[in-house]
Design a protein around this motif. Structure first.
Motif, PDB file in Angstrom:
ATOM      1  N   LYS A  51      21.005  54.434  49.096  1.00  0.00           N
ATOM      2  CA  LYS A  51      20.567  54.491  50.496  1.00  0.00           C
ATOM      3  C   LYS A  51      19.631  55.688  50.699  1.00  0.00           C
ATOM      4  O   LYS A  51      18.598  55.568  51.367  1.00  0.00           O
ATOM      5  CB  LYS A  51      21.783  54.579  51.425  1.00  0.00           C
ATOM      6  CG  LYS A  51      21.447  54.576  52.877  1.00  0.00           C
ATOM      7  CD  LYS A  51      20.934  53.228  53.324  1.00  0.00           C
ATOM      8  CE  LYS A  51      20.791  53.201  54.840  1.00  0.00           C
ATOM      9  NZ  LYS A  51      19.617  52.559  55.307  1.00  0.00           N
ATOM     10  N   ILE A  52      19.947  56.800  50.113  1.00  0.00           N
ATOM     11  CA  ILE A  52      19.079  57.982  50.193  1.00  0.00           C
ATOM     12  C   ILE A  52      17.739  57.684  49.538  1.00  0.00           C
ATOM     13  O   ILE A  52      16.688  58.017  50.099  1.00  0.00           O
ATOM     14  CB  ILE A  52      19.764  59.207  49.529  1.00  0.00           C
ATOM     15  CG1 ILE A  52      20.961  59.646  50.362  1.00  0.00           C
ATOM     16  CG2 ILE A  52      18.761  60.348  49.340  1.00  0.00           C
ATOM     17  CD1 ILE A  52      21.865  60.655  49.670  1.00  0.00           C
ATOM     18  N   GLU A  68      15.471  55.773  51.753  1.00  0.00           N
ATOM     19  CA  GLU A  68      14.940  56.581  52.846  1.00  0.00           C
ATOM     20  C   GLU A  68      13.809  57.500  52.402  1.00  0.00           C
ATOM     21  O   GLU A  68      12.904  57.781  53.181  1.00  0.00           O
ATOM     22  CB  GLU A  68      16.066  57.390  53.489  1.00  0.00           C
ATOM     23  CG  GLU A  68      17.076  56.509  54.201  1.00  0.00           C
ATOM     24  CD  GLU A  68      18.329  57.248  54.634  1.00  0.00           C
ATOM     25  OE1 GLU A  68      18.416  58.483  54.424  1.00  0.00           O
ATOM     26  OE2 GLU A  68      19.234  56.584  55.172  1.00  0.00           O
ATOM     27  N   ILE A  69      13.837  57.961  51.160  1.00  0.00           N
ATOM     28  CA  ILE A  69      12.821  58.922  50.725  1.00  0.00           C
ATOM     29  C   ILE A  69      11.699  58.291  49.905  1.00  0.00           C
ATOM     30  O   ILE A  69      10.680  58.929  49.669  1.00  0.00           O
ATOM     31  CB  ILE A  69      13.448  60.094  49.927  1.00  0.00           C
ATOM     32  CG1 ILE A  69      14.123  59.598  48.644  1.00  0.00           C
ATOM     33  CG2 ILE A  69      14.414  60.876  50.789  1.00  0.00           C
ATOM     34  CD1 ILE A  69      14.609  60.689  47.721  1.00  0.00           C
ATOM     35  N   PRO A  71       9.998  51.458  49.026  1.00  0.00           N
ATOM     36  CA  PRO A  71      11.415  51.176  48.803  1.00  0.00           C
ATOM     37  C   PRO A  71      11.768  49.726  48.456  1.00  0.00           C
ATOM     38  O   PRO A  71      12.929  49.425  48.217  1.00  0.00           O
ATOM     39  CB  PRO A  71      12.046  51.561  50.139  1.00  0.00           C
ATOM     40  CG  PRO A  71      10.990  51.258  51.136  1.00  0.00           C
ATOM     41  CD  PRO A  71       9.690  51.631  50.438  1.00  0.00           C
ATOM     42  N   TYR A  99      15.479  48.206  47.606  1.00  0.00           N
ATOM     43  CA  TYR A  99      16.157  47.213  48.441  1.00  0.00           C
ATOM     44  C   TYR A  99      16.674  46.059  47.580  1.00  0.00           C
ATOM     45  O   TYR A  99      17.824  45.652  47.697  1.00  0.00           O
ATOM     46  CB  TYR A  99      15.217  46.636  49.500  1.00  0.00           C
ATOM     47  CG  TYR A  99      14.793  47.568  50.601  1.00  0.00           C
ATOM     48  CD1 TYR A  99      15.595  48.615  51.029  1.00  0.00           C
ATOM     49  CD2 TYR A  99      13.574  47.385  51.241  1.00  0.00           C
ATOM     50  CE1 TYR A  99      15.198  49.458  52.047  1.00  0.00           C
ATOM     51  CE2 TYR A  99      13.173  48.220  52.272  1.00  0.00           C
ATOM     52  CZ  TYR A  99      13.983  49.258  52.673  1.00  0.00           C
ATOM     53  OH  TYR A  99      13.588  50.075  53.695  1.00  0.00           O
ATOM     54  N   TYR A 136      26.001  48.742  53.344  1.00  0.00           N
ATOM     55  CA  TYR A 136      24.665  48.836  53.941  1.00  0.00           C
ATOM     56  C   TYR A 136      23.880  47.526  53.823  1.00  0.00           C
ATOM     57  O   TYR A 136      22.704  47.483  54.158  1.00  0.00           O
ATOM     58  CB  TYR A 136      23.848  49.951  53.267  1.00  0.00           C
ATOM     59  CG  TYR A 136      24.510  51.300  53.316  1.00  0.00           C
ATOM     60  CD1 TYR A 136      24.722  51.950  54.526  1.00  0.00           C
ATOM     61  CD2 TYR A 136      24.936  51.922  52.147  1.00  0.00           C
ATOM     62  CE1 TYR A 136      25.334  53.180  54.565  1.00  0.00           C
ATOM     63  CE2 TYR A 136      25.546  53.165  52.182  1.00  0.00           C
ATOM     64  CZ  TYR A 136      25.746  53.788  53.391  1.00  0.00           C
ATOM     65  OH  TYR A 136      26.351  55.012  53.432  1.00  0.00           O
ATOM     66  N   THR A 143      21.926  46.203  56.925  1.00  0.00           N
ATOM     67  CA  THR A 143      20.815  47.105  57.242  1.00  0.00           C
ATOM     68  C   THR A 143      19.695  46.956  56.218  1.00  0.00           C
ATOM     69  O   THR A 143      18.523  46.880  56.581  1.00  0.00           O
ATOM     70  CB  THR A 143      21.302  48.571  57.263  1.00  0.00           C
ATOM     71  OG1 THR A 143      22.357  48.688  58.216  1.00  0.00           O
ATOM     72  CG2 THR A 143      20.183  49.526  57.613  1.00  0.00           C
ATOM     73  N   GLU A 171      15.849  45.762  56.895  1.00  0.00           N
ATOM     74  CA  GLU A 171      14.715  46.620  56.553  1.00  0.00           C
ATOM     75  C   GLU A 171      13.796  45.938  55.541  1.00  0.00           C
ATOM     76  O   GLU A 171      12.580  46.058  55.626  1.00  0.00           O
ATOM     77  CB  GLU A 171      15.215  47.961  56.015  1.00  0.00           C
ATOM     78  CG  GLU A 171      15.872  48.809  57.080  1.00  0.00           C
ATOM     79  CD  GLU A 171      16.504  50.084  56.538  1.00  0.00           C
ATOM     80  OE1 GLU A 171      16.385  50.377  55.325  1.00  0.00           O
ATOM     81  OE2 GLU A 171      17.127  50.794  57.343  1.00  0.00           O
TER      82      GLU A 171
END
Length: 65
Positions: free
Chosen positions: A20-21, A24-25, A29, A33, A45, A48, A52
């Protein structure tokens, strides 16, 4: 550091959180995913991440339309 964690702890307790981190960075991504959805189809997650993922694809498709 995320990749290091995966390498050192392939079945690590915090693997899902680290992914998950990374999402985000990451500047791109989409592959994270996909990997997350494969590794954790029922993960905490998942909803979510799916949302996304779809949003990102819709933005890319819109660029070409």
């Amino acid at each position: 550091m995320c990749k290091e964690y995966y390498s050192e702890y392939p079945e690590g307790w915090f693997y899902e959180e680290v992914m998950k981190i990374e999402m985000e960075i990451s500047s791109s991504p989409i592959s994270v995913y996909r990997e997350y959805m494969q590794k954790f189809p029922d993960g905490k997650y998942t909803s979510t991440v799916k949302s996304e993922y779809e949003e990102l694809w819709n933005k890319e498709i819109a660029k070409y339309e």
